[in-house]
Enzyme design. Structure first.
Site, PDB file in Angstrom:
ATOM      1  N   ASP A 117       7.119  -7.837  -3.697  1.00 15.32           N
ATOM      2  CA  ASP A 117       6.577  -6.682  -2.969  1.00 15.32           C
ATOM      3  C   ASP A 117       6.477  -5.533  -3.965  1.00 15.32           C
ATOM      4  O   ASP A 117       7.485  -5.081  -4.517  1.00 15.32           O
ATOM      5  CB  ASP A 117       7.556  -6.345  -1.837  1.00 15.32           C
ATOM      6  CG  ASP A 117       7.109  -5.143  -1.015  1.00 15.32           C
ATOM      7  OD1 ASP A 117       6.223  -4.379  -1.448  1.00 15.32           O
ATOM      8  OD2 ASP A 117       7.691  -4.968   0.068  1.00 15.32           O
ATOM      9  N   ILE A 118       5.268  -5.058  -4.197  1.00 15.15           N
ATOM     10  CA  ILE A 118       5.063  -4.044  -5.241  1.00 15.15           C
ATOM     11  C   ILE A 118       5.770  -2.729  -4.911  1.00 15.15           C
ATOM     12  O   ILE A 118       6.124  -1.974  -5.816  1.00 15.15           O
ATOM     13  CB  ILE A 118       3.547  -3.853  -5.508  1.00 15.15           C
ATOM     14  CG1 ILE A 118       3.326  -3.287  -6.915  1.00 15.15           C
ATOM     15  CG2 ILE A 118       2.881  -2.986  -4.446  1.00 15.15           C
ATOM     16  CD1 ILE A 118       1.899  -3.430  -7.413  1.00 15.15           C
ATOM     17  N   SER A 168      -8.646  -6.152  -4.630  1.00 18.30           N
ATOM     18  CA  SER A 168      -9.874  -6.643  -3.961  1.00 18.30           C
ATOM     19  C   SER A 168      -9.805  -8.039  -3.354  1.00 18.30           C
ATOM     20  O   SER A 168     -10.788  -8.477  -2.755  1.00 18.30           O
ATOM     21  CB  SER A 168     -11.114  -6.586  -4.875  1.00 18.30           C
ATOM     22  OG  SER A 168     -11.600  -5.268  -4.982  1.00 18.30           O
ATOM     23  N   THR A 169      -8.693  -8.761  -3.514  1.00 17.55           N
ATOM     24  CA  THR A 169      -8.693 -10.153  -3.010  1.00 17.55           C
ATOM     25  C   THR A 169      -8.127 -10.281  -1.590  1.00 17.55           C
ATOM     26  O   THR A 169      -7.986 -11.391  -1.090  1.00 17.55           O
ATOM     27  CB  THR A 169      -7.927 -11.114  -3.951  1.00 17.55           C
ATOM     28  OG1 THR A 169      -6.532 -10.789  -3.924  1.00 17.55           O
ATOM     29  CG2 THR A 169      -8.452 -11.035  -5.371  1.00 17.55           C
ATOM     30  N   GLY A 170      -7.820  -9.151  -0.950  1.00 24.04           N
ATOM     31  CA  GLY A 170      -7.389  -9.180   0.450  1.00 24.04           C
ATOM     32  C   GLY A 170      -8.580  -8.938   1.356  1.00 24.04           C
ATOM     33  O   GLY A 170      -9.534  -9.720   1.325  1.00 24.04           O
ATOM     34  N   TYR A 225     -11.000  -7.075   1.002  1.00 27.06           N
ATOM     35  CA  TYR A 225     -12.263  -6.918   0.282  1.00 27.06           C
ATOM     36  C   TYR A 225     -12.858  -8.254  -0.181  1.00 27.06           C
ATOM     37  O   TYR A 225     -13.972  -8.275  -0.738  1.00 27.06           O
ATOM     38  CB  TYR A 225     -12.098  -5.951  -0.896  1.00 27.06           C
ATOM     39  CG  TYR A 225     -12.099  -4.475  -0.499  1.00 27.06           C
ATOM     40  CD1 TYR A 225     -12.251  -4.076   0.826  1.00 27.06           C
ATOM     41  CD2 TYR A 225     -11.947  -3.472  -1.454  1.00 27.06           C
ATOM     42  CE1 TYR A 225     -12.254  -2.727   1.192  1.00 27.06           C
ATOM     43  CE2 TYR A 225     -11.955  -2.120  -1.101  1.00 27.06           C
ATOM     44  CZ  TYR A 225     -12.112  -1.760   0.219  1.00 27.06           C
ATOM     45  OH  TYR A 225     -12.117  -0.425   0.570  1.00 27.06           O
ATOM     46  N   GLY A 248      -2.967  -3.353   4.407  1.00 29.86           N
ATOM     47  CA  GLY A 248      -2.590  -4.136   3.230  1.00 29.86           C
ATOM     48  C   GLY A 248      -1.592  -3.432   2.330  1.00 29.86           C
ATOM     49  O   GLY A 248      -0.682  -2.733   2.797  1.00 29.86           O
ATOM     50  N   VAL A 249      -1.799  -3.598   1.036  1.00 28.11           N
ATOM     51  CA  VAL A 249      -0.857  -3.022   0.074  1.00 28.11           C
ATOM     52  C   VAL A 249      -0.908  -1.481   0.120  1.00 28.11           C
ATOM     53  O   VAL A 249       0.106  -0.806  -0.075  1.00 28.11           O
ATOM     54  CB  VAL A 249      -1.106  -3.603  -1.344  1.00 28.11           C
ATOM     55  CG1 VAL A 249      -2.391  -3.131  -1.959  1.00 28.11           C
ATOM     56  CG2 VAL A 249       0.075  -3.328  -2.256  1.00 28.11           C
ATOM     57  N   ASP A 250      -2.073  -0.938   0.421  1.00 24.84           N
ATOM     58  CA  ASP A 250      -2.242   0.519   0.522  1.00 24.84           C
ATOM     59  C   ASP A 250      -1.322   1.081   1.630  1.00 24.84           C
ATOM     60  O   ASP A 250      -0.563   2.052   1.408  1.00 24.84           O
ATOM     61  CB  ASP A 250      -3.722   0.790   0.845  1.00 24.84           C
ATOM     62  CG  ASP A 250      -4.144   2.233   0.704  1.00 24.84           C
ATOM     63  OD1 ASP A 250      -3.323   3.059   0.281  1.00 24.84           O
ATOM     64  OD2 ASP A 250      -5.322   2.525   1.018  1.00 24.84           O
TER      65      ASP A 250
END
Ligand code: AR6
Length: 170
Positions: free
Chosen positions: A10-11, A117-119, A121, A32-34
């Site tokens: 987890d970033i 971009s791989t989620g 997007y 998402g991560v954002d």
């Protein structure tokens, strides 16, 4: 590449100089991560983001990390994958490069990226992973001030792709 690593994690939990946020052009948060980064950093992050007036796809802007263990957050809006005919690959390369340039300018020695971009997007993972590690490796070869870059993958399938892309570089 000894200075590029791929980990599962987890970033928002990483105590590094800078973590990268796969943002959108508003820079005002999302899913998402954002969403995870904004939740963990606290409302001061959104307050600083409001002063930045957005960001173009492929570019990057930096803020403090607030309640995160990371000192800085580098926000970059990745391209939405359409068909590949809209400059998506060059834009993704530009995201990684722009983030690393900001890291260098701000004295960051350790930088963690999510899989931009791989989620939602929908950038194809195989292409995205090759672009990411290739761009990072080229940058690090010219910029020894950055000691270590990690790809922090949130699931095993994503990690497998980045592991393979990194192995192909060697
Ligand atoms: N740590 C590391 N990686 C994560 C985490 C986490 N805590 N959470 C999710 N991921 P996405 P995008 C992975 O959709 O495709 C937002 O709404 C996730 O599993 O977050 O660039 C923004 O506001 C995937 O592998 O980003 C934009 O509108 C990767 O992070 C849009 O989504 C990226 O998935 C950006 O879409």
């Amino acid at each position: 590449m000894p200075n590029i690593e791929v980990i599962l994690g987890d970033i928002t939990k990483q105590a590094v100089d800078a973590i990268v946020n796969a943002a959108n052009c508003s820079l005002l948060g999302g899913g998402g991560v954002d969403g995870a980064i904004h939740r963990a950093a606290g409302p001061e992050l959104l307050a600083e983001c409001r002063t930045l007036h957005g960001c173009e796809t492929g570019k990057a802007k930096i803020t403090k990390g607030y309640r995160l263990p990371a000192k800085y957050v580098i926000h970059t809006p990745g391209p939405v994958w359409q068909s590949g005919g809209y400059g998506e690959e060059a834009l993704l390369r530009s995201c990684y490069r722009s983030c690393l340039e900001l890291a260098s300018q701000n004295g960051c020695e350790t930088v963690d990226f999510p899989s931009i971009s791989t989620g939602v997007y929908h950038f194809p993972l195989e292409k995205a992973s090759r672009i990411a590690v290739g761009t990072i490796a080229a940058y690090l070869a010219e910029h020894p001030e950055i000691r270590r870059v990690r790809m922090v993958c949130f699931d095993a399938r994503t990690k497998a792709h980045y592991d393979r892309a990194l192995a192909e570089l060697a």
